[in-house]
Design a protein around this motif. Structure first.
Motif, PDB file in Angstrom:
ATOM      1  N   ALA A  23      -7.909 -26.541  41.175  1.00 23.28           N
ATOM      2  CA  ALA A  23      -8.948 -26.343  42.175  1.00 23.28           C
ATOM      3  C   ALA A  23      -8.302 -26.015  43.510  1.00 23.28           C
ATOM      4  CB  ALA A  23      -9.805 -27.591  42.295  1.00 23.28           C
ATOM      5  N   ALA A  24      -8.926 -25.092  44.232  1.00 25.10           N
ATOM      6  CA  ALA A  24      -8.398 -24.673  45.527  1.00 25.10           C
ATOM      7  C   ALA A  24      -9.332 -25.094  46.643  1.00 25.10           C
ATOM      8  CB  ALA A  24      -8.208 -23.167  45.565  1.00 25.10           C
ATOM      9  N   SER A  25      -8.764 -25.589  47.702  1.00 32.63           N
ATOM     10  CA  SER A  25      -9.545 -25.873  48.904  1.00 32.63           C
ATOM     11  C   SER A  25      -9.004 -25.013  50.031  1.00 32.63           C
ATOM     12  CB  SER A  25      -9.431 -27.351  49.292  1.00 32.63           C
ATOM     13  OG  SER A  25      -8.092 -27.678  49.596  1.00 32.63           O
ATOM     14  N   GLY A  26      -9.894 -24.517  50.848  1.00 33.22           N
ATOM     15  CA  GLY A  26      -9.467 -23.713  51.975  1.00 33.22           C
ATOM     16  C   GLY A  26      -9.389 -22.228  51.692  1.00 33.22           C
ATOM     17  N   ARG A  27      -9.483 -21.839  50.453  1.00 36.48           N
ATOM     18  CA  ARG A  27      -9.446 -20.428  50.073  1.00 36.48           C
ATOM     19  C   ARG A  27      -9.995 -20.293  48.666  1.00 36.48           C
ATOM     20  NH1 ARG A  27      -3.694 -17.577  50.063  1.00 36.48           N
ATOM     21  NH2 ARG A  27      -3.736 -18.329  52.201  1.00 36.48           N
ATOM     22  N   THR A  28     -10.655 -19.188  48.405  1.00 34.07           N
ATOM     23  CA  THR A  28     -11.141 -18.986  47.043  1.00 34.07           C
ATOM     24  C   THR A  28     -10.058 -18.304  46.220  1.00 34.07           C
ATOM     25  OG1 THR A  28     -12.069 -16.808  47.471  1.00 34.07           O
ATOM     26  CG2 THR A  28     -13.477 -18.727  47.917  1.00 34.07           C
ATOM     27  N   PHE A  29     -10.196 -18.452  44.899  1.00 39.38           N
ATOM     28  CA  PHE A  29      -9.260 -17.803  43.999  1.00 39.38           C
ATOM     29  C   PHE A  29      -9.564 -16.323  43.833  1.00 39.38           C
ATOM     30  CE2 PHE A  29      -6.524 -20.981  42.743  1.00 39.38           C
ATOM     31  CZ  PHE A  29      -7.159 -22.126  42.296  1.00 39.38           C
ATOM     32  N   ASN A  30     -10.755 -15.893  44.258  1.00 38.13           N
ATOM     33  CA  ASN A  30     -11.240 -14.566  43.889  1.00 38.13           C
ATOM     34  C   ASN A  30     -10.279 -13.446  44.244  1.00 38.13           C
ATOM     35  OD1 ASN A  30     -13.420 -16.049  43.148  1.00 38.13           O
ATOM     36  ND2 ASN A  30     -14.885 -15.061  44.497  1.00 38.13           N
ATOM     37  N   ASN A  31      -9.644 -13.540  45.389  1.00 37.27           N
ATOM     38  CA  ASN A  31      -8.792 -12.451  45.857  1.00 37.27           C
ATOM     39  C   ASN A  31      -7.307 -12.761  45.706  1.00 37.27           C
ATOM     40  OD1 ASN A  31     -10.999 -10.854  46.631  1.00 37.27           O
ATOM     41  ND2 ASN A  31     -11.191 -12.015  48.541  1.00 37.27           N
ATOM     42  N   ASN A  32      -6.991 -13.641  44.790  1.00 35.59           N
ATOM     43  CA  ASN A  32      -5.594 -14.022  44.589  1.00 35.59           C
ATOM     44  C   ASN A  32      -5.246 -14.068  43.103  1.00 35.59           C
ATOM     45  OD1 ASN A  32      -4.398 -15.126  47.362  1.00 35.59           O
ATOM     46  ND2 ASN A  32      -6.549 -15.724  47.229  1.00 35.59           N
ATOM     47  N   ALA A  33      -3.995 -13.787  42.836  1.00 33.24           N
ATOM     48  CA  ALA A  33      -3.477 -14.009  41.488  1.00 33.24           C
ATOM     49  C   ALA A  33      -3.132 -15.485  41.347  1.00 33.24           C
ATOM     50  CB  ALA A  33      -2.237 -13.159  41.251  1.00 33.24           C
ATOM     51  N   VAL A  34      -3.298 -16.017  40.146  1.00 29.34           N
ATOM     52  CA  VAL A  34      -3.032 -17.432  39.909  1.00 29.34           C
ATOM     53  C   VAL A  34      -2.176 -17.571  38.654  1.00 29.34           C
ATOM     54  CG1 VAL A  34      -4.044 -19.700  39.527  1.00 29.34           C
ATOM     55  CG2 VAL A  34      -5.242 -18.031  40.944  1.00 29.34           C
ATOM     56  N   GLY A  35      -1.234 -18.471  38.714  1.00 31.36           N
ATOM     57  CA  GLY A  35      -0.369 -18.693  37.563  1.00 31.36           C
ATOM     58  C   GLY A  35      -0.200 -20.164  37.264  1.00 31.36           C
ATOM     59  N   TRP A  36       0.180 -20.432  36.026  1.00 25.37           N
ATOM     60  CA  TRP A  36       0.584 -21.775  35.608  1.00 25.37           C
ATOM     61  C   TRP A  36       2.067 -21.725  35.228  1.00 25.37           C
ATOM     62  CZ3 TRP A  36      -2.075 -26.254  35.932  1.00 25.37           C
ATOM     63  CH2 TRP A  36      -3.455 -26.187  36.115  1.00 25.37           C
ATOM     64  N   PHE A  37       2.789 -22.688  35.721  1.00 21.76           N
ATOM     65  CA  PHE A  37       4.201 -22.852  35.395  1.00 21.76           C
ATOM     66  C   PHE A  37       4.396 -24.285  34.915  1.00 21.76           C
ATOM     67  CE2 PHE A  37       6.125 -18.996  37.224  1.00 21.76           C
ATOM     68  CZ  PHE A  37       5.019 -18.481  37.885  1.00 21.76           C
ATOM     69  N   ARG A  38       5.512 -24.533  34.261  1.00 24.72           N
ATOM     70  CA  ARG A  38       5.796 -25.893  33.812  1.00 24.72           C
ATOM     71  C   ARG A  38       7.271 -26.201  33.933  1.00 24.72           C
ATOM     72  NH1 ARG A  38       4.603 -25.141  27.283  1.00 24.72           N
ATOM     73  NH2 ARG A  38       6.492 -23.946  26.790  1.00 24.72           N
ATOM     74  N   GLN A  39       7.565 -27.479  34.075  1.00 20.93           N
ATOM     75  CA  GLN A  39       8.939 -27.924  34.148  1.00 20.93           C
ATOM     76  C   GLN A  39       9.151 -29.032  33.122  1.00 20.93           C
ATOM     77  OE1 GLN A  39      10.357 -29.056  38.029  1.00 20.93           O
ATOM     78  NE2 GLN A  39      12.493 -28.852  37.379  1.00 20.93           N
ATOM     79  N   PRO A  40       9.785 -28.703  32.004  1.00 22.22           N
ATOM     80  CA  PRO A  40      10.089 -29.720  30.987  1.00 22.22           C
ATOM     81  C   PRO A  40      11.132 -30.696  31.518  1.00 22.22           C
ATOM     82  CG  PRO A  40      10.171 -27.507  30.072  1.00 22.22           C
ATOM     83  CD  PRO A  40      10.164 -27.366  31.553  1.00 22.22           C
ATOM     84  N   PRO A  41      11.237 -31.874  30.932  1.00 21.15           N
ATOM     85  CA  PRO A  41      12.224 -32.856  31.397  1.00 21.15           C
ATOM     86  C   PRO A  41      13.640 -32.300  31.354  1.00 21.15           C
ATOM     87  CG  PRO A  41      10.688 -33.855  29.849  1.00 21.15           C
ATOM     88  CD  PRO A  41      10.414 -32.391  29.849  1.00 21.15           C
ATOM     89  N   GLY A  42      14.339 -32.378  32.467  1.00 18.84           N
ATOM     90  CA  GLY A  42      15.719 -31.946  32.532  1.00 18.84           C
ATOM     91  C   GLY A  42      15.940 -30.443  32.530  1.00 18.84           C
ATOM     92  N   LYS A  43      14.868 -29.677  32.676  1.00 18.36           N
ATOM     93  CA  LYS A  43      14.989 -28.211  32.633  1.00 18.36           C
ATOM     94  C   LYS A  43      14.421 -27.578  33.891  1.00 18.36           C
ATOM     95  CE  LYS A  43      14.781 -27.897  27.582  1.00 18.36           C
ATOM     96  NZ  LYS A  43      14.094 -27.254  26.426  1.00 18.36           N
ATOM     97  N   GLU A  44      14.664 -26.265  34.026  1.00 15.63           N
ATOM     98  CA  GLU A  44      14.133 -25.520  35.151  1.00 15.63           C
ATOM     99  C   GLU A  44      12.644 -25.221  34.937  1.00 15.63           C
ATOM    100  OE1 GLU A  44      17.454 -25.815  37.144  1.00 15.63           O
ATOM    101  OE2 GLU A  44      15.869 -24.505  37.917  1.00 15.63           O
ATOM    102  N   ARG A  45      11.965 -24.964  36.031  1.00 14.40           N
ATOM    103  CA  ARG A  45      10.557 -24.582  35.934  1.00 14.40           C
ATOM    104  C   ARG A  45      10.462 -23.213  35.272  1.00 14.40           C
ATOM    105  NH1 ARG A  45       7.101 -25.967  41.041  1.00 14.40           N
ATOM    106  NH2 ARG A  45       8.508 -24.506  42.058  1.00 14.40           N
ATOM    107  N   GLU A  46       9.457 -23.043  34.417  1.00 16.82           N
ATOM    108  CA  GLU A  46       9.290 -21.796  33.661  1.00 16.82           C
ATOM    109  C   GLU A  46       7.847 -21.319  33.714  1.00 16.82           C
ATOM    110  OE1 GLU A  46      10.640 -23.174  29.825  1.00 16.82           O
ATOM    111  OE2 GLU A  46       8.617 -23.731  29.199  1.00 16.82           O
TER     112      GLU A  46
END
Length: 122
Positions: A23-46
């Motif tokens: 959820a975003a506050s202060g700006r809508t998602f409509n005019n932006n690209a959005v991504g999901w990333f993850r960081q497994p234990p002991g690893k870099e964010r991917e």
């Protein structure tokens, strides 16, 4: 200033499902690209998945393709990540990321949420 808040993480058995929301506050998602990333234990964010600001074009990491679905809910100003057939290797902290265009997602100078923990037990 926009803030991103992730929710929906938790503990699930292998083969189960979870639905993450950003959820975003202060700006809508409509005019932006959005991504999901993850960081497994002991690893870099991917990278996990991303959705474009127009036409909602989606791109997925090979490791989640066919199991995860990213989508927008403009009425609720949220971006969701439906995760099915979860595997222990999906265990990670999942982060939401906001940027003006797809190509900028993942950069440190874009907007990030605080993350939500997903744990998949075998």
């Amino acid at each position: 200033q926009v803030q991103l808040v992730e929710s929906g993480g938790g503990l699930v058995q292998a083969g189960g499902s979870l639905r993450l929301s950003c959820a975003a506050s202060g700006r809508t998602f409509n005019n932006n690209a959005v991504g999901w990333f993850r960081q497994p234990p002991g690893k870099e964010r991917e990278f996990v998945a991303k959705i474009s600001r127009f036409y909602s074009n989606t791109i997925y990491a090979e490791s989640v393709k066919g199991r995860f679905t990213i989508s927008r809910d403009n009425a609720k100003n949220t971006v969701n990540l439906q995760m099915n057939s979860l595997k222990p290797e999906d265990t990670a902290i999942y982060y939401c990321n906001l940027a003006p265009v797809l190509g900028q997602l993942g950069s440190h100078d874009t907007t990030w949420g605080q993350g939500t923990q997903v744990t998949v037990s075998s």
